[in-house]
Design a protein around this motif. Structure first.
Motif, PDB file in Angstrom:
ATOM      1  N   TYR A   4     -21.591 -22.477  13.446  1.00  0.00           N
ATOM      2  CA  TYR A   4     -21.747 -23.042  12.105  1.00  0.00           C
ATOM      3  C   TYR A   4     -20.852 -22.311  11.094  1.00  0.00           C
ATOM      4  O   TYR A   4     -20.121 -22.939  10.339  1.00  0.00           O
ATOM      5  CB  TYR A   4     -23.212 -22.966  11.683  1.00  0.00           C
ATOM      6  CG  TYR A   4     -23.486 -23.472  10.289  1.00  0.00           C
ATOM      7  CD1 TYR A   4     -23.453 -24.834  10.010  1.00  0.00           C
ATOM      8  CD2 TYR A   4     -23.777 -22.590   9.260  1.00  0.00           C
ATOM      9  CE1 TYR A   4     -23.701 -25.303   8.729  1.00  0.00           C
ATOM     10  CE2 TYR A   4     -24.035 -23.048   7.978  1.00  0.00           C
ATOM     11  CZ  TYR A   4     -23.992 -24.412   7.719  1.00  0.00           C
ATOM     12  OH  TYR A   4     -24.231 -24.865   6.445  1.00  0.00           O
ATOM     13  N   ILE A   5     -20.916 -20.991  11.096  1.00  0.00           N
ATOM     14  CA  ILE A   5     -20.113 -20.203  10.148  1.00  0.00           C
ATOM     15  C   ILE A   5     -18.626 -20.378  10.439  1.00  0.00           C
ATOM     16  O   ILE A   5     -17.824 -20.552   9.524  1.00  0.00           O
ATOM     17  CB  ILE A   5     -20.510 -18.715  10.184  1.00  0.00           C
ATOM     18  CG1 ILE A   5     -21.978 -18.523   9.806  1.00  0.00           C
ATOM     19  CG2 ILE A   5     -19.613 -17.884   9.263  1.00  0.00           C
ATOM     20  CD1 ILE A   5     -22.338 -18.938   8.405  1.00  0.00           C
ATOM     21  N   ALA A   6     -18.252 -20.329  11.705  1.00  0.00           N
ATOM     22  CA  ALA A   6     -16.848 -20.508  12.071  1.00  0.00           C
ATOM     23  C   ALA A   6     -16.347 -21.865  11.588  1.00  0.00           C
ATOM     24  O   ALA A   6     -15.226 -21.967  11.074  1.00  0.00           O
ATOM     25  CB  ALA A   6     -16.668 -20.370  13.579  1.00  0.00           C
ATOM     26  N   GLY A   7     -17.173 -22.882  11.717  1.00  0.00           N
ATOM     27  CA  GLY A   7     -16.784 -24.211  11.247  1.00  0.00           C
ATOM     28  C   GLY A   7     -16.572 -24.262   9.750  1.00  0.00           C
ATOM     29  O   GLY A   7     -15.608 -24.864   9.265  1.00  0.00           O
ATOM     30  N   ILE A   8     -17.470 -23.641   9.010  1.00  0.00           N
ATOM     31  CA  ILE A   8     -17.329 -23.607   7.549  1.00  0.00           C
ATOM     32  C   ILE A   8     -16.050 -22.875   7.144  1.00  0.00           C
ATOM     33  O   ILE A   8     -15.370 -23.260   6.199  1.00  0.00           O
ATOM     34  CB  ILE A   8     -18.572 -22.959   6.907  1.00  0.00           C
ATOM     35  CG1 ILE A   8     -19.721 -23.941   6.969  1.00  0.00           C
ATOM     36  CG2 ILE A   8     -18.304 -22.532   5.465  1.00  0.00           C
ATOM     37  CD1 ILE A   8     -21.010 -23.438   6.403  1.00  0.00           C
ATOM     38  N   LEU A   9     -15.723 -21.806   7.882  1.00  0.00           N
ATOM     39  CA  LEU A   9     -14.535 -21.010   7.559  1.00  0.00           C
ATOM     40  C   LEU A   9     -13.256 -21.572   8.183  1.00  0.00           C
ATOM     41  O   LEU A   9     -12.182 -21.006   8.000  1.00  0.00           O
ATOM     42  CB  LEU A   9     -14.741 -19.565   8.019  1.00  0.00           C
ATOM     43  CG  LEU A   9     -15.888 -18.811   7.344  1.00  0.00           C
ATOM     44  CD1 LEU A   9     -16.020 -17.422   7.940  1.00  0.00           C
ATOM     45  CD2 LEU A   9     -15.687 -18.753   5.843  1.00  0.00           C
TER      46      LEU A   9
END
Length: 129
Positions: A37-42
């Protein structure tokens, strides 16, 4: 160096990045977010994001800003390890630091007073009424 030797070389953790990575991971898990999730946002690959949490790569300012704006992550905590504002940090400062800050203020006030004395001649000053 042979190409296969380069693959065996592990990039070392940067001590400066380790604290940021640990706090970032703590905040991610506290908020129930996954690495994906975080990797996708970044806009990062999962492995690239993991390298930030492991302290191998650094968290760039633009990526930190995304975390703050999109997820409300506390950048004071992630970057500095404290969730205190500057005012709170001064309030929590040791007595010696407070004394030092006060003496700096006194010096500045003395300098202002001297400037005022130099510009205020004649009818201004201490008059007894």
């Amino acid at each position: 160096m042979v190409k296969s030797d380069k693959r065996k070389e592990k990039k070392q953790k940067n001590p400066c990045n380790c604290g940021v990575g640990k706090r970032l991971k703590a905040m991610r898990t506290r908020n129930g977010h996954t690495v994906r999730y975080i990797a996708g946002i970044l806009n990062l690959e999962e492995d690239s994001y993991r390298r930030i949490e492991y302290g191998i790569n650094s968290l760039s300012a633009d990526k930190a800003n995304i975390l703050h704006k999109k997820l409300g992550y506390d950048l004071n905590y992630i970057i500095g390890g404290t969730s205190m504002s500057v005012e709170q940090e001064y309030a929590a400062a040791s007595d010696s630091r407070v004394i030092q800050m006060l003496s700096e203020v006194i010096q500045q006030l003395d300098a202002i007073e001297k400037k005022l004395e130099g510009t205020c001649r004649g009818d201004c000053g201490n008059k007894n009424f």
